[in-house]
Scaffold this motif. Structure first.
Motif, PDB file in Angstrom:
ATOM      1  N   LEU A  76      -4.812  11.103   6.216  1.00 57.15           N
ATOM      2  CA  LEU A  76      -4.779  11.541   4.637  1.00 57.15           C
ATOM      3  C   LEU A  76      -4.795  10.152   3.835  1.00 57.15           C
ATOM      4  CD1 LEU A  76      -2.682  14.791   4.424  1.00 57.15           C
ATOM      5  CD2 LEU A  76      -5.316  14.176   4.876  1.00 57.15           C
ATOM      6  N   PRO A  77      -5.330   9.987   2.664  1.00 60.21           N
ATOM      7  CA  PRO A  77      -5.183   8.804   1.903  1.00 60.21           C
ATOM      8  C   PRO A  77      -3.396   8.636   1.421  1.00 60.21           C
ATOM      9  CG  PRO A  77      -6.975  10.420   1.088  1.00 60.21           C
ATOM     10  CD  PRO A  77      -6.335  10.992   2.141  1.00 60.21           C
ATOM     11  N   GLY A  78      -3.022   7.403   1.449  1.00 59.24           N
ATOM     12  CA  GLY A  78      -1.760   7.176   1.089  1.00 59.24           C
ATOM     13  C   GLY A  78      -1.431   7.584  -0.501  1.00 59.24           C
ATOM     14  N   TYR A  79      -0.413   8.067  -0.554  1.00 62.00           N
ATOM     15  CA  TYR A  79      -0.145   8.318  -1.983  1.00 62.00           C
ATOM     16  C   TYR A  79       0.934   7.236  -2.680  1.00 62.00           C
ATOM     17  CZ  TYR A  79       3.906  10.435   0.468  1.00 62.00           C
ATOM     18  OH  TYR A  79       4.702  10.998   1.588  1.00 62.00           O
ATOM     19  N   GLY A  80       0.819   7.375  -4.091  1.00 63.85           N
ATOM     20  CA  GLY A  80       1.929   6.510  -4.822  1.00 63.85           C
ATOM     21  C   GLY A  80       1.089   5.242  -5.055  1.00 63.85           C
ATOM     22  N   TYR A  81      -0.201   5.004  -4.934  1.00 67.37           N
ATOM     23  CA  TYR A  81      -0.811   3.684  -5.082  1.00 67.37           C
ATOM     24  C   TYR A  81      -0.831   3.608  -6.719  1.00 67.37           C
ATOM     25  CZ  TYR A  81      -4.409   0.191  -4.941  1.00 67.37           C
ATOM     26  OH  TYR A  81      -5.056  -0.880  -5.029  1.00 67.37           O
ATOM     27  N   SER A  85      -6.607   4.634 -10.557  1.00 70.88           N
ATOM     28  CA  SER A  85      -6.841   5.444 -11.651  1.00 70.88           C
ATOM     29  C   SER A  85      -6.251   6.879 -11.721  1.00 70.88           C
ATOM     30  CB  SER A  85      -8.300   5.312 -12.119  1.00 70.88           C
ATOM     31  OG  SER A  85      -8.968   6.287 -11.650  1.00 70.88           O
ATOM     32  N   HIS A  86      -6.232   7.379 -12.971  1.00 72.26           N
ATOM     33  CA  HIS A  86      -5.644   8.576 -13.164  1.00 72.26           C
ATOM     34  C   HIS A  86      -6.567   9.522 -12.468  1.00 72.26           C
ATOM     35  CE1 HIS A  86      -1.897   8.049 -15.353  1.00 72.26           C
ATOM     36  NE2 HIS A  86      -2.556   7.452 -16.262  1.00 72.26           N
ATOM     37  N   GLU A  87      -7.944   9.388 -12.885  1.00 73.14           N
ATOM     38  CA  GLU A  87      -9.048  10.187 -12.250  1.00 73.14           C
ATOM     39  C   GLU A  87      -9.119  10.059 -10.704  1.00 73.14           C
ATOM     40  OE1 GLU A  87     -11.644  12.739 -11.399  1.00 73.14           O
ATOM     41  OE2 GLU A  87     -10.861  12.446 -13.386  1.00 73.14           O
ATOM     42  N   GLU A  88      -8.804   8.930 -10.011  1.00 74.39           N
ATOM     43  CA  GLU A  88      -8.726   8.715  -8.616  1.00 74.39           C
ATOM     44  C   GLU A  88      -7.804   9.609  -7.973  1.00 74.39           C
ATOM     45  OE1 GLU A  88     -10.459   4.583  -6.936  1.00 74.39           O
ATOM     46  OE2 GLU A  88      -8.765   4.374  -8.331  1.00 74.39           O
ATOM     47  N   ARG A  89      -6.384   9.561  -8.625  1.00 76.23           N
ATOM     48  CA  ARG A  89      -5.598  10.338  -8.009  1.00 76.23           C
ATOM     49  C   ARG A  89      -5.714  11.445  -8.049  1.00 76.23           C
ATOM     50  NH1 ARG A  89      -0.477   6.796 -10.888  1.00 76.23           N
ATOM     51  NH2 ARG A  89      -1.956   6.023 -12.096  1.00 76.23           N
ATOM     52  N   ARG A  90      -6.385  12.306  -9.205  1.00 76.07           N
ATOM     53  CA  ARG A  90      -6.741  13.726  -9.690  1.00 76.07           C
ATOM     54  C   ARG A  90      -7.526  14.044  -8.385  1.00 76.07           C
ATOM     55  NH1 ARG A  90      -6.139  12.746 -15.211  1.00 76.07           N
ATOM     56  NH2 ARG A  90      -8.508  12.313 -15.252  1.00 76.07           N
ATOM     57  N   LYS A  91      -8.540  13.294  -7.999  1.00 75.02           N
ATOM     58  CA  LYS A  91      -9.517  13.658  -7.243  1.00 75.02           C
ATOM     59  C   LYS A  91      -8.876  13.741  -5.863  1.00 75.02           C
ATOM     60  CE  LYS A  91     -13.587  11.265  -4.759  1.00 75.02           C
ATOM     61  NZ  LYS A  91     -14.518  10.164  -4.796  1.00 75.02           N
ATOM     62  N   TRP A  92      -7.991  12.703  -5.300  1.00 71.65           N
ATOM     63  CA  TRP A  92      -7.429  12.579  -4.070  1.00 71.65           C
ATOM     64  C   TRP A  92      -6.461  14.132  -3.892  1.00 71.65           C
ATOM     65  CZ3 TRP A  92      -5.086   7.147  -4.364  1.00 71.65           C
ATOM     66  CH2 TRP A  92      -6.297   6.186  -4.095  1.00 71.65           C
ATOM     67  N   ALA A  93      -5.836  14.104  -5.266  1.00 72.58           N
ATOM     68  CA  ALA A  93      -4.853  15.534  -4.988  1.00 72.58           C
ATOM     69  C   ALA A  93      -5.909  16.701  -4.685  1.00 72.58           C
ATOM     70  CB  ALA A  93      -4.223  15.554  -6.387  1.00 72.58           C
ATOM     71  N   ARG A  94      -6.711  16.764  -5.449  1.00 68.90           N
ATOM     72  CA  ARG A  94      -7.805  18.097  -4.988  1.00 68.90           C
ATOM     73  C   ARG A  94      -8.287  17.964  -3.496  1.00 68.90           C
ATOM     74  NH1 ARG A  94      -9.982  16.633 -10.236  1.00 68.90           N
ATOM     75  NH2 ARG A  94     -11.639  15.463  -9.132  1.00 68.90           N
ATOM     76  N   VAL A  95      -8.626  16.939  -3.106  1.00 65.23           N
ATOM     77  CA  VAL A  95      -8.859  16.897  -1.642  1.00 65.23           C
ATOM     78  C   VAL A  95      -7.761  17.318  -0.657  1.00 65.23           C
ATOM     79  CG1 VAL A  95     -10.029  15.362   0.207  1.00 65.23           C
ATOM     80  CG2 VAL A  95     -10.891  15.194  -2.203  1.00 65.23           C
ATOM     81  N   LEU A  96      -6.642  16.855  -1.124  1.00 60.36           N
ATOM     82  CA  LEU A  96      -5.621  16.946  -0.220  1.00 60.36           C
ATOM     83  C   LEU A  96      -5.111  18.622  -0.181  1.00 60.36           C
ATOM     84  CD1 LEU A  96      -3.560  14.055  -0.600  1.00 60.36           C
ATOM     85  CD2 LEU A  96      -4.984  14.171   1.047  1.00 60.36           C
TER      86      LEU A  96
END
Length: 202
Positions: A76-81, A85-96
């Motif tokens: 899974l993508p590493g978190y806390g990077y 961007s906020h949009e990237e983090r929201r996108k990762w959160a949805r996938v995870l």
């Protein structure tokens, strides 16, 4: 113990997540926890997972088939990077969220934790999330070679008090703890206890 890892699928969006009727173990950790190096150590190969000096390079969900045990180790993508961007983090959160909650064959989560650090908020949040969704957790303390024995024992005790499970100690650099981690992953995925010669114990 002869085990092969093969990258079979990669997903960047929820729509790309494969539907697999095969047991899976997710592997997650902070962006700089050494996840790619550990995957390479597990595979016994140097370049299966891309290792970068810049944290946060893994931005996809990567499905590695584990042979001969026929389950997937899911990176899974590493978190806390911080630079994402906020949009990237929201996108990762949805996938995870979709993957962790909506995968019937998901047998557990290997939670990678930096042995050099006391329990961090983001790690605790993921552990709470996994427990709330009835996911079994295998805590793994990475970079154990960078800590002395007293520090390693302190981290193990801290996380055992939090999770009720004593973490494994591993070092991708020295390849210490790798066989023990494989045995734990295989048992979590299949219920089998592999022998060191590659066979299966009853």
């Amino acid at each position: 113990m002869h085990i092969e890892l093969t990258l079979e699928s990669t997903a960047y969006t929820t729509g790309q997540l494969p539907v697999l009727n095969t047991p899976q173990i997710a592997m997650a950790g902070r962006s700089n926890v050494g996840k790619s190096s550990l995957i390479n150590a597990l595979a016994g190969r140097k370049k299966l997972a891309k290792v970068s000096s810049s944290p946060g390079k893994t931005r996809s969900v990567n499905f590695y088939l584990v042979s001969p045990y026929d389950f997937y180790l899911v990176d899974l993508p590493g978190y806390g990077y911080a630079r994402a961007s906020h949009e990237e983090r929201r996108k990762w959160a949805r996938v995870l969220d979709k993957y962790l909650v909506e995968t019937p064959q998901l047998k557990g989560l290997a939670l990678l934790l930096d042995c050099r650090l006391t329990p961090q908020a983001l790690d605790l949040e993921l552990a709470d999330y996994a427990q709330a969704n009835s996911l079994q957790i295998l805590p793994v303390l990475t970079k154990a070679d960078k800590c002395n024995q007293k520090e390693r024992q302190a981290r193990q005790t801290e996380w055992q008090d939090i999770l009720g499970v004593r973490p494994l100690l591993v070092s991708a650099h020295r390849r210490s703890g790798i066989d023990r981690m494989w045995r734990a992953l295989i048992f979590m995925a299949t219920g089998l206890k592999p022998r060191d010669d590659g066979g299966e114990a009853a």
